[in-house]
Each structure stands twice: as C-alpha cells, then as structure tokens.
Design a protein around this motif. Sequence first.
Motif, PDB file in Angstrom:
ATOM      1  N   VAL A   1      -7.187 -32.184 -15.877  1.00 12.47           N
ATOM      2  CA  VAL A   1      -7.881 -31.584 -17.027  1.00 12.47           C
ATOM      3  C   VAL A   1      -7.334 -32.162 -18.338  1.00 12.47           C
ATOM      4  CG1 VAL A   1      -8.218 -29.412 -18.303  1.00 12.47           C
ATOM      5  CG2 VAL A   1      -8.567 -29.486 -15.809  1.00 12.47           C
ATOM      6  N   LEU A   2      -6.021 -32.293 -18.431  1.00 14.49           N
ATOM      7  CA  LEU A   2      -5.458 -32.798 -19.689  1.00 14.49           C
ATOM      8  C   LEU A   2      -5.671 -34.296 -19.872  1.00 14.49           C
ATOM      9  CD1 LEU A   2      -2.243 -30.619 -20.075  1.00 14.49           C
ATOM     10  CD2 LEU A   2      -4.359 -30.501 -21.407  1.00 14.49           C
ATOM     11  N   GLU A   3      -5.688 -35.063 -18.775  1.00 13.68           N
ATOM     12  CA  GLU A   3      -5.988 -36.506 -18.897  1.00 13.68           C
ATOM     13  C   GLU A   3      -7.335 -36.673 -19.611  1.00 13.68           C
ATOM     14  OE1 GLU A   3      -4.309 -39.252 -17.911  1.00 13.68           O
ATOM     15  OE2 GLU A   3      -2.854 -38.576 -16.403  1.00 13.68           O
ATOM     16  N   GLU A   4      -8.270 -35.793 -19.259  1.00 12.72           N
ATOM     17  CA  GLU A   4      -9.624 -35.927 -19.788  1.00 12.72           C
ATOM     18  C   GLU A   4      -9.784 -35.296 -21.177  1.00 12.72           C
ATOM     19  OE1 GLU A   4     -13.041 -37.692 -19.463  1.00 12.72           O
ATOM     20  OE2 GLU A   4     -11.921 -37.560 -17.570  1.00 12.72           O
ATOM     21  N   THR A   5      -9.037 -34.208 -21.435  1.00 17.94           N
ATOM     22  CA  THR A   5      -9.320 -33.411 -22.641  1.00 17.94           C
ATOM     23  C   THR A   5      -8.226 -33.487 -23.705  1.00 17.94           C
ATOM     24  OG1 THR A   5      -8.223 -31.449 -21.709  1.00 17.94           O
ATOM     25  CG2 THR A   5     -10.591 -31.662 -21.261  1.00 17.94           C
TER      26      THR A   5
ATOM     27  N   MET B   1      -4.754 -26.174 -26.478  1.00 10.58           N
ATOM     28  CA  MET B   1      -3.928 -25.448 -25.516  1.00 10.58           C
ATOM     29  C   MET B   1      -4.545 -25.526 -24.129  1.00 10.58           C
ATOM     30  SD  MET B   1      -3.286 -22.045 -27.757  1.00 10.58           S
ATOM     31  CE  MET B   1      -4.417 -22.499 -29.028  1.00 10.58           C
ATOM     32  N   ILE B   2      -3.687 -25.264 -23.143  1.00 12.03           N
ATOM     33  CA  ILE B   2      -4.171 -25.087 -21.771  1.00 12.03           C
ATOM     34  C   ILE B   2      -3.725 -23.691 -21.343  1.00 12.03           C
ATOM     35  CG2 ILE B   2      -2.126 -26.248 -20.751  1.00 12.03           C
ATOM     36  CD1 ILE B   2      -4.464 -27.377 -18.715  1.00 12.03           C
ATOM     37  N   SER B   3      -4.561 -23.005 -20.556  1.00 15.35           N
ATOM     38  CA  SER B   3      -4.240 -21.609 -20.245  1.00 15.35           C
ATOM     39  C   SER B   3      -3.373 -21.486 -18.999  1.00 15.35           C
ATOM     40  CB  SER B   3      -5.525 -20.804 -20.060  1.00 15.35           C
ATOM     41  OG  SER B   3      -6.172 -21.193 -18.863  1.00 15.35           O
ATOM     42  N   ALA B   4      -2.736 -20.331 -18.884  1.00 14.99           N
ATOM     43  CA  ALA B   4      -2.008 -19.952 -17.669  1.00 14.99           C
ATOM     44  C   ALA B   4      -2.261 -18.461 -17.451  1.00 14.99           C
ATOM     45  CB  ALA B   4      -0.516 -20.222 -17.826  1.00 14.99           C
ATOM     46  N   HIS B   5      -2.405 -18.068 -16.194  1.00 16.19           N
ATOM     47  CA  HIS B   5      -2.592 -16.660 -15.837  1.00 16.19           C
ATOM     48  C   HIS B   5      -1.591 -16.283 -14.752  1.00 16.19           C
ATOM     49  CE1 HIS B   5      -7.163 -16.607 -17.067  1.00 16.19           C
ATOM     50  NE2 HIS B   5      -6.363 -16.846 -18.074  1.00 16.19           N
ATOM     51  N   ALA B   6      -1.029 -15.079 -14.843  1.00 12.57           N
ATOM     52  CA  ALA B   6      -0.093 -14.632 -13.797  1.00 12.57           C
ATOM     53  C   ALA B   6      -0.087 -13.119 -13.699  1.00 12.57           C
ATOM     54  CB  ALA B   6       1.322 -15.124 -14.102  1.00 12.57           C
ATOM     55  N   TYR B   7      -0.156 -12.639 -12.478  1.00 10.49           N
ATOM     56  CA  TYR B   7      -0.051 -11.201 -12.211  1.00 10.49           C
ATOM     57  C   TYR B   7       1.029 -10.989 -11.160  1.00 10.49           C
ATOM     58  CZ  TYR B   7      -4.538 -10.681 -14.630  1.00 10.49           C
ATOM     59  OH  TYR B   7      -5.536 -10.683 -15.565  1.00 10.49           O
ATOM     60  N   TYR B   8       1.809  -9.929 -11.346  1.00 12.05           N
ATOM     61  CA  TYR B   8       2.916  -9.649 -10.437  1.00 12.05           C
ATOM     62  C   TYR B   8       2.792  -8.237  -9.885  1.00 12.05           C
ATOM     63  CZ  TYR B   8       4.642 -13.846 -12.657  1.00 12.05           C
ATOM     64  OH  TYR B   8       4.747 -15.132 -13.120  1.00 12.05           O
ATOM     65  N   GLU B   9       3.270  -8.053  -8.651  1.00 14.52           N
ATOM     66  CA  GLU B   9       3.283  -6.720  -8.068  1.00 14.52           C
ATOM     67  C   GLU B   9       4.481  -6.585  -7.147  1.00 14.52           C
ATOM     68  OE1 GLU B   9       0.136  -5.843  -5.082  1.00 14.52           O
ATOM     69  OE2 GLU B   9      -0.234  -8.000  -5.043  1.00 14.52           O
ATOM     70  N   GLU B  10       4.875  -5.324  -6.922  1.00 16.26           N
ATOM     71  CA  GLU B  10       5.953  -5.063  -5.970  1.00 16.26           C
ATOM     72  C   GLU B  10       5.325  -4.986  -4.592  1.00 16.26           C
ATOM     73  OE1 GLU B  10       8.419  -1.736  -7.032  1.00 16.26           O
ATOM     74  OE2 GLU B  10       9.325  -1.647  -5.044  1.00 16.26           O
TER      75      GLU B  10
ATOM     76  N   VAL C   1       4.141 -26.244 -16.486  1.00 21.68           N
ATOM     77  CA  VAL C   1       2.937 -26.651 -17.236  1.00 21.68           C
ATOM     78  C   VAL C   1       3.340 -27.527 -18.428  1.00 21.68           C
ATOM     79  CG1 VAL C   1       0.932 -25.869 -18.560  1.00 21.68           C
ATOM     80  CG2 VAL C   1       1.596 -24.639 -16.486  1.00 21.68           C
ATOM     81  N   VAL C   2       4.427 -27.155 -19.094  1.00 22.78           N
ATOM     82  CA  VAL C   2       4.918 -27.978 -20.214  1.00 22.78           C
ATOM     83  C   VAL C   2       5.254 -29.380 -19.718  1.00 22.78           C
ATOM     84  CG1 VAL C   2       6.894 -28.286 -21.781  1.00 22.78           C
ATOM     85  CG2 VAL C   2       5.733 -26.066 -21.663  1.00 22.78           C
ATOM     86  N   ALA C   3       5.933 -29.466 -18.582  1.00 24.39           N
ATOM     87  CA  ALA C   3       6.319 -30.775 -18.044  1.00 24.39           C
ATOM     88  C   ALA C   3       5.082 -31.622 -17.741  1.00 24.39           C
ATOM     89  CB  ALA C   3       7.161 -30.597 -16.780  1.00 24.39           C
ATOM     90  N   THR C   4       4.071 -30.971 -17.160  1.00 24.97           N
ATOM     91  CA  THR C   4       2.842 -31.701 -16.817  1.00 24.97           C
ATOM     92  C   THR C   4       2.126 -32.164 -18.086  1.00 24.97           C
ATOM     93  OG1 THR C   4       2.681 -30.271 -14.886  1.00 24.97           O
ATOM     94  CG2 THR C   4       0.721 -31.545 -15.440  1.00 24.97           C
ATOM     95  N   ALA C   5       2.021 -31.270 -19.052  1.00 25.92           N
ATOM     96  CA  ALA C   5       1.337 -31.629 -20.314  1.00 25.92           C
ATOM     97  C   ALA C   5       2.087 -32.756 -21.015  1.00 25.92           C
ATOM     98  CB  ALA C   5       1.243 -30.400 -21.215  1.00 25.92           C
TER      99      ALA C   5
ATOM    100  N   GLY D   1      -0.454 -41.139 -22.067  1.00 25.67           N
ATOM    101  CA  GLY D   1      -1.575 -41.446 -22.954  1.00 25.67           C
ATOM    102  C   GLY D   1      -1.139 -41.847 -24.353  1.00 25.67           C
ATOM    103  N   ARG D   2       0.159 -41.925 -24.575  1.00 23.62           N
ATOM    104  CA  ARG D   2       0.695 -42.237 -25.916  1.00 23.62           C
ATOM    105  C   ARG D   2       0.080 -41.340 -26.983  1.00 23.62           C
ATOM    106  NH1 ARG D   2       1.550 -45.532 -21.888  1.00 23.62           N
ATOM    107  NH2 ARG D   2       2.919 -47.299 -22.232  1.00 23.62           N
ATOM    108  N   HIS D   3       0.006 -40.055 -26.688  1.00 21.99           N
ATOM    109  CA  HIS D   3      -0.545 -39.107 -27.648  1.00 21.99           C
ATOM    110  C   HIS D   3       0.551 -38.662 -28.605  1.00 21.99           C
ATOM    111  CE1 HIS D   3      -4.256 -38.725 -25.332  1.00 21.99           C
ATOM    112  NE2 HIS D   3      -3.520 -38.589 -24.243  1.00 21.99           N
ATOM    113  N   ARG D   4       0.141 -38.212 -29.758  1.00 19.90           N
ATOM    114  CA  ARG D   4       1.116 -37.783 -30.747  1.00 19.90           C
ATOM    115  C   ARG D   4       1.384 -36.267 -30.678  1.00 19.90           C
ATOM    116  NH1 ARG D   4       1.351 -39.933 -36.824  1.00 19.90           N
ATOM    117  NH2 ARG D   4       3.001 -38.543 -37.551  1.00 19.90           N
ATOM    118  N   LYS D   5       0.291 -35.499 -30.590  1.00 20.94           N
ATOM    119  CA  LYS D   5       0.470 -34.040 -30.635  1.00 20.94           C
ATOM    120  C   LYS D   5       0.989 -33.508 -29.296  1.00 20.94           C
ATOM    121  CE  LYS D   5      -3.988 -32.532 -28.905  1.00 20.94           C
ATOM    122  NZ  LYS D   5      -5.294 -31.966 -29.150  1.00 20.94           N
ATOM    123  N   HIS D   6       1.468 -32.271 -29.343  1.00 23.60           N
ATOM    124  CA  HIS D   6       1.834 -31.554 -28.120  1.00 23.60           C
ATOM    125  C   HIS D   6       0.748 -30.522 -27.836  1.00 23.60           C
ATOM    126  CE1 HIS D   6       5.927 -33.050 -28.979  1.00 23.60           C
ATOM    127  NE2 HIS D   6       6.013 -33.058 -27.651  1.00 23.60           N
ATOM    128  N   VAL D   7       0.410 -30.376 -26.573  1.00 17.39           N
ATOM    129  CA  VAL D   7      -0.528 -29.317 -26.185  1.00 17.39           C
ATOM    130  C   VAL D   7       0.281 -28.046 -25.897  1.00 17.39           C
ATOM    131  CG1 VAL D   7      -2.017 -28.580 -24.271  1.00 17.39           C
ATOM    132  CG2 VAL D   7      -2.390 -30.791 -25.347  1.00 17.39           C
TER     133      VAL D   7
END
Length: 504
Positions: A227-231, A237-246, A271-275, A282-288
Amino acid sequence: PHARLTIDPEFTVGPVPRRLFGSFAEHMGRCIYTGIFEPDHPTADEDGLRGDVLELVRQVGPTVVRYPGGNFVSGYDWEDGVGPREERPRRLDRAWRTVETNQFGLDEFATWAQKAGTEVMMAVNLGTRGMQEACDLLEYANHPSGTRLSDLRRSHGRQDPYGITLWCLGNEMDGPWQTGHKTAHEYARLAAETARAMRTVDPSVELVACGSSGRGMATFGEWERVVLEETYEDVDMISAHAYYEEAQTGEDTVGDFLASAKDMDAFIEEVVATADAVRARGRHRKHVGISFDEWNVWYQTPWRDSDRANARTAWDVAPRVIEDEYSVTDAVVVGTLLNSLLRHGDRVTVGAQAQLVNVIGLLRSEEGGPAWKQTIAHPFEQMRHRATGAILDVRTRGDQVSTARFDDVDLVDAAATWDEESGVLSLFLANRSEHEAGDVEVPLRAFVGEMRVAEALVLAAGEGQDRHTTNTQAAPDAVGMRPLEGVVVQDATARVTLPPLSWA
Ligand code: AHR
C-alpha cells in the motif's frame, strides 16, 4: 514490584499530538441512535442530540471523532443521509445486518461535533464505491459554493463549508469480512487514485490509507509495504487497528491481557519500520505517520458466537450490539494502551478509541434513560486532559515478568509528559501486578526548581470491589479516579506506591 523511572526534560519524544486522544462513532448498534442521537429523549436539544451524552463527551473530551464507520462505511451511500429527513431511504446495512434509517447523516454529525467541541474525521466508502463518490462527498463537505454538491449542502441549511481535514480512504480493506474486500494491490491503486483526485478537490486534506485491521492478519507487513509503495507521496498516514480481550480459558490469561500494550508497542514499531523501509527505498523525504484509529478492549469471542454475527437474526433498527461492560481490569489495560500510544506520539499522530457510546463504548446510555461513564472512560479522560507539552522518553528499570505470550513485561508500565510552560510533569503509571503493590521511584534531579505533588489520582478496585467490578446504570460511579495517598517528593525524588492492578 519495584520500578525506577529515568526522565529528563531534555530527552523528549516530541510534542503531544493534539489528535492522539480521539474516538469513533459508527452507525452500528446503538452508538448513533439512542447513543448520541435520540430526538425523543428528555435531554434532547433542537437537533435531536442527547444533552446528557453531549455533556459526558465534553468531559471526557475526545479531540477528534471518526465517522461513519467502520465496516458500515464500506456499503454506505452518504447521499442517503442528507436532505429532508422524511425523504431519506431506509436501507439494509449488510455489515451489521440491521436497518439503517438514515435519520442521522453528515450534517447532523458535523453539528454534533461542533457542539461537542471535537474535530470530524471522515471515512469514504472504498468497498462498494470509489473515487467519484469520495470526491462528491468532499465537494459536498468542503467546497464553498457555486457547484451542484456545494449548493446542495447550502440548500440543506449549511452555508459555510465544513472544512473537514482528516479523511480515511476506506476501512479495513484487508479484512475478508469487509464489503468490497481487496487484495493489497487492488486497494493500493484505488487508494492512490482516490487520494490524488481528492487533493485536486481540496488540497488541504490529510489522508489516511488503510493499514492492517490487526497485527495478527496473515497479510500484516506485506499489506503495509504494498500500500505504501503505491501511495507514499499521496497519503499522510497509514491506519492500525487493535482490540484486546482477556481469554476465558487457558493459563495466566490475566497476565497476558495486562501485557496487551506490549503487543500495541510492537505493532506500532513494526508499522514504523515498514513505512521507513518504503521511505528509504523510494528516496522519499517525508515520514508517514500512523493513525491508530480503532483500538480498545473488546470481548470479541462472545460476539463471534452471537446470533447476529452468525446471521441467525437480522434487520432490526439500532439493536444492542457488542455493548461490553468494562471492569477495573479493562480500565487498567486501556490505561496501558494509552501509555503505549503516548510513548509513540512521534509517529502515532492520530488515535481513535473505538467506540464512543454503547458499542464497546467509553460511555453507556439507555433509551429514554440515563447516560454514564464506563470504567475505561476514566484513564482516557485523565490522559486527554493531562498529557500536555512534550512527551518524555521514559526509561524504566524494574521488575519484569514473562507471560504465556510476552517476555520482559514491565510490571510497572509508564509514560510521562512535561509541560514547560506550566511547569507540570505528568506521570501515567500502571501496576500490572494483580496482588502486590508497586513502588515507583522517579529521580527529578534533571528538573530545575523545586517540585511538589500537585495531584495524584488512581483507578483501582475499592472497598468491597474486585478486579471485575464495573460501572452500571444502578452504580454509575462505582469505579473512577480516587485520590492516591502517600505520594511524596523528597530529596529530589518522587515516590509513589501503586495499589495492585491499578492505573494512576
Ligand atoms: O469497531 C467495530 C468494528 O471493528 C468496526 O466496524 C470495524 O472497522 C472493526 O472490525
């Protein structure tokens, strides 16, 4: 347990992001209907908005609220929810198998958000729809006037554009349960083209691409990369979702549950490492950045077994769906999840706890009846108001445990902020030990001037309660923040004793 925290006002992670303490309102169950909107409720205002819920929302103070979904958005036609109410269609909502009356839509939500003092974060439907409908919605919301859709908004009584900045490019498009689920490549192309088109309509938008709907997804990591290679240049930003339960069965389930923030820490860092790998290649300047726009405790196992999830019941209006009732333990875990988000505030720039009312809610409300705060609203409210200034880089040295799922779990979990202007240091501390008090020592040598204790509050099981105690309609304030006694600053060191299983 014992822990010693090292902090220094010179060692910061970055400023506290304003949008870190957001929430989420989906057209799901009773979050909107009889949650925030109930025209017949005794406290309803001229717009049909519940005054009692609005008041609690103002207290808890989410800085941004994501809308209208969630899985709901992936089959939603936004046009159904605007214009004269009596002309709006009733539709099948396939995501939750309910009937959507469309009595509440964008205009009502924007009005509610203004009254609640919060920012709107809007999601577009990339499940059954695409780029054109996303641009249409943006034109309706943000274009000043003189075009079909901006003039349509004006004809509905809203002259000025809403100026909605934050937009999600779909929801959980990696999930096979999502209407219009896509492969990473299919989604990446659609997201990139939609992002570019939306920016031509309004260049000021900030865009969030869908990341993984959980760290446990088989496609996690590869999804983000593709997704980030393309966008990369088209999104912020890229999203993350997480739900936890006992877990309800197994050994040391409470230990694993209390260590949930270890999973959140790892999720964010991966996710930070992947981004950043995509950035380098891609030799991009900004951080996602990361928009952690769904997170909470959610007892998903009972939901998965439920009649509605298994298509045995269907098509009610605003039924009770996943109205989890949160305990002391859940609130401590939510406190540690907040700590995790804060520790990563250099990269997690948006956060949205899911959801605001009734549906795995911070708040609960009854139709025609009262509204109250769940246990988990308390750490949220505290951190939202007290985390100000700069996030400190906290180093914790202390007792650790291993649980079935996690190694090296700090028994005392910590985050901190330093507000230079007001001279306020805020410590957010959890004691993960179920039975033992936690002694925390914080040397303050690095802080100039004399420090004193301004206030100390704790959430823990009180007299006659245990870790399962919840807030209910009959006892809405059973669990909340109480004064934490015995906090001292002496010889330039703060000393705190945390009760077992607590968040302070
Ligand atoms: O918050 C409940 C649901 O959880 C949302 O609709 C979806 O995005 C996620 O799977």
